[in-house]
Design an enzyme around this catalytic site. Structure first.
Site, PDB file in Angstrom:
ATOM      1  CG  ASP A 156      -1.667   0.603   0.611  1.00 22.13           C
ATOM      2  OD1 ASP A 156      -2.700   1.452  -0.286  1.00 22.13           O
ATOM      3  OD2 ASP A 156      -3.447   0.219   1.089  1.00 22.13           O
ATOM      4  CG  HIS A 157       1.855   3.267   2.447  1.00 22.44           C
ATOM      5  ND1 HIS A 157       2.758   2.074   3.202  1.00 22.44           N
ATOM      6  CD2 HIS A 157       0.449   2.827   3.357  1.00 22.44           C
ATOM      7  CE1 HIS A 157       2.384   2.503   4.807  1.00 22.44           C
ATOM      8  NE2 HIS A 157       1.009   2.432   4.536  1.00 22.44           N
ATOM      9  CG  LEU A 158      -0.928   6.431  -4.954  1.00 20.68           C
ATOM     10  CD1 LEU A 158      -0.132   4.804  -5.909  1.00 20.68           C
ATOM     11  CD2 LEU A 158      -2.342   5.905  -5.702  1.00 20.68           C
TER      12      LEU A 158
END
Length: 535
Positions: free
Chosen positions: A471-473
């Site tokens: 995750d973590h765009l």
């Protein structure tokens, strides 16, 4: 003679997640009129808890949240599973929600700060990009964000820097002391530290004591998908503060167009209701805080802020690897918060000239679902299954490692030419290749993995080095000093439109290996302060 112009608000904020609602609250407190628009519906905490209780799959944090044909989340539902399409070699999928309060309804609440070297990566190590601002520029806003969210942490870890640079200088202590570690976390930390590793506390927006009207954490251990008692900070809490300060919230308002006017200014925001009706609002300033995925989508639909052709490009995420093993002795994970600490020994150093940094995180989540699925796949049933679930769950050790991806303009979000949602708006497509720099970081992380298993006399379950989505765009509306290769400047202001600001982790130009939400929150407060003085 100047022409008087009437506006619907001083500032319109698109998106009601943590970052948007933090900015909206600060602006309202400063006396500005603010309208905040949210594509999704409003939820009550008890509704999410009940949805989670009635959901068979407890491992998917998106499932308890709304999935609407006109406001789709990123996965986990009838509509959303067709919304986000990967077209590249790596299947990246962020855990985005469209609901009042945003995606931090179900985050792990890790609140690390970036290092000064993270923000000057190219200057320091000759790779990636530099931020156009420094750690010193953002440090006061980190502190204010931590106080607004209620962050608990261990100041000693910051001050000693054991095991190399693990945490940066602080001007003040954490708002709250760290939560006590569970017996599982303590046992793992003691064993690893005794062998030369440096396991440290993870700062998080979770109360170690009553704070800001929230109770202390009671260790329910389902922070993802929802903290049932509200001990963990989430965006819905900030929305309530925003409304109390005078912000007007309009939910179920899908913004699809930013209008351009004279002098390059954004003159209006247009949104659609679920029934397809269109509405228009005007403001002196516009803040887009619609997630690092939806922000570039809106800019591309509006044909704004893209003279550099960098909108949607340079996408980065915390792709990584993972380890699973059974320790010889029972450790009993699953009591207390799901995340409590990890190893940051690979966070910074001259090796970053050659390969990615890395952060090992220990999971303290209840593992029974994964354990049972593995045993059933092996054909274990009946009383033997019950016994083995109990035994294996007590010995289950799960480590995930985030690696550092560099910005690459080829990694990009684009509008689909063929796929449309219920309102006729294009869905997003993503091409993403993690890159050789990130892949080169896998080998040293797996060397640690082998040592971890040895230290616990463990039975290896998984260590295949296969890249996984963590995750973590970031990077999708990248920040930079040069308008030719970036979307916003160091103040998060669009290079093309003087009254348009982007408040999202999408502005981050160097991903590092820490969760980016606190940095986004600090930038949101910094933007609000600027607008409070300028508007």
């Amino acid at each position: 003679m100047a022409t008087h112009v009437d506006y619907d608000a001083d500032v319109i904020v698109v998106g009601s997640g943590m970052l948007g609602s933090l900015a909206a609250t600060a602006l309202a407190v400063a006396g500005k009129s603010v309208i905040m628009l949210e594509a999704g519906p409003r939820m009550q905490r008890w509704q999410v808890v009940e949805n989670f209780r009635n959901t068979a799959d407890k491992t998917n944090p998106n499932l308890p949240y709304p999935d609407l044909p006109w406001a789709m989340k990123s996965y986990g539902g009838k509509y959303s599973d067709t919304y986000w399409r990967n077209t590249g070699p790596f299947p990246f999928r962020p855990g985005m929600l469209k609901v009042v309060g945003g995606t931090t309804w179900h985050w792990g609440a890790a609140t690390w700060r970036y290092l000064p070297s993270d923000m000057k990566l190219h200057s320091t190590y000759g790779v990636g990009r530099d931020w156009p601002i420094s750690y010193e520029d953002i440090e006061p806003w980190y502190q204010l964000a931590e106080e607004a969210m209620g962050v608990a942490g261990n100041d000693a870890d910051d001050q000693t820097g054991k095991g190399g640079t693990q945490a940066p200088r602080r001007s003040k202590p954490y708002p709250m002391p760290a939560l006590g570690w569970s017996d599982f976390t303590r046992k793992v930390a003691d064993r690893l530290n005794g062998a030369g590793f440096h396991f440290i506390d993870e700062p998080n927006a979770r109360n170690s004591r009553p704070y800001d009207g929230r109770p202390a954490c009671r260790g329910n251990n389902n922070c993802m998908p929802v903290c049932p008692i509200g001990a963990m900070f989430s965006g819905d809490m900030q929305v309530a503060k925003a409304e109390a300060a005078g912000v007007k919230l309009i939910s179920e308002a899908v913004v699809h167009k930013l209008e351009k006017g004279a002098g390059g200014k954004i003159t209006a925001v247009r949104y659609l209701r679920p029934d397809g009706s269109e509405h228009r609002l005007t403001a002196k300033y516009v803040i887009v805080a619609a997630h690092a995925m939806e922000t570039p989508k809106l800019l591309l639909m509006s044909d704004v802020a893209n003279s550099s052709d960098q909108v949607g490009r340079n996408v980065m995420g915390h792709t990584g690897v993972s380890l699973l093993f059974l320790s010889k002795e029972p450790l009993w994970p699953g009591r207390g918060p799901q995340q409590q600490g990890g190893i940051m020994d690979w966070r910074d150093g001259d090796f970053r000239r050659r390969h990615s940094a890395g952060k090992h995180s220990l999971s303290n989540a209840v593992p029974n679902h994964e354990v049972a699925a593995r045993l059933l796949a092996q054909g274990v049933i009946g009383s033997a299954l019950n016994r083995r679930i109990r035994e294996d769950s007590a010995r289950w050790v799960s480590v995930s490692t985030m690696l550092e991806q560099l910005p690459d303009p080829a990694n990009r979000i684009v509008l689909s030419s063929s796929r449309r949602d219920a309102l006729g708006l294009p869905m997003p497509d993503l091409y993403n290749d993690p890159g050789d720099y990130l892949r080169a970081g896998v080998a040293p992380m797996r060397q640690d993995y082998r040592r971890f298993v040895e230290l616990f006399d463990g039975e290896l379950i998984k260590d295949d080095g296969e890249l996984e989505n963590h995750d973590h765009l970031m990077g999708s509306v990248i920040m930079g000093a040069d308008p030719r290769d970036s979307v916003v400047d160091g103040d998060c202001r669009s290079h093309d439109h003087p009254n348009l600001f982007l408040v999202t982790t999408g502005v981050i130009p160097a991903a590092g290996v820490v969760n980016p939400t606190l940095t986004g929150a600090a930038l949101a407060l910094r933007v609000a302060d600027l607008l409070g003085r300028e508007a």
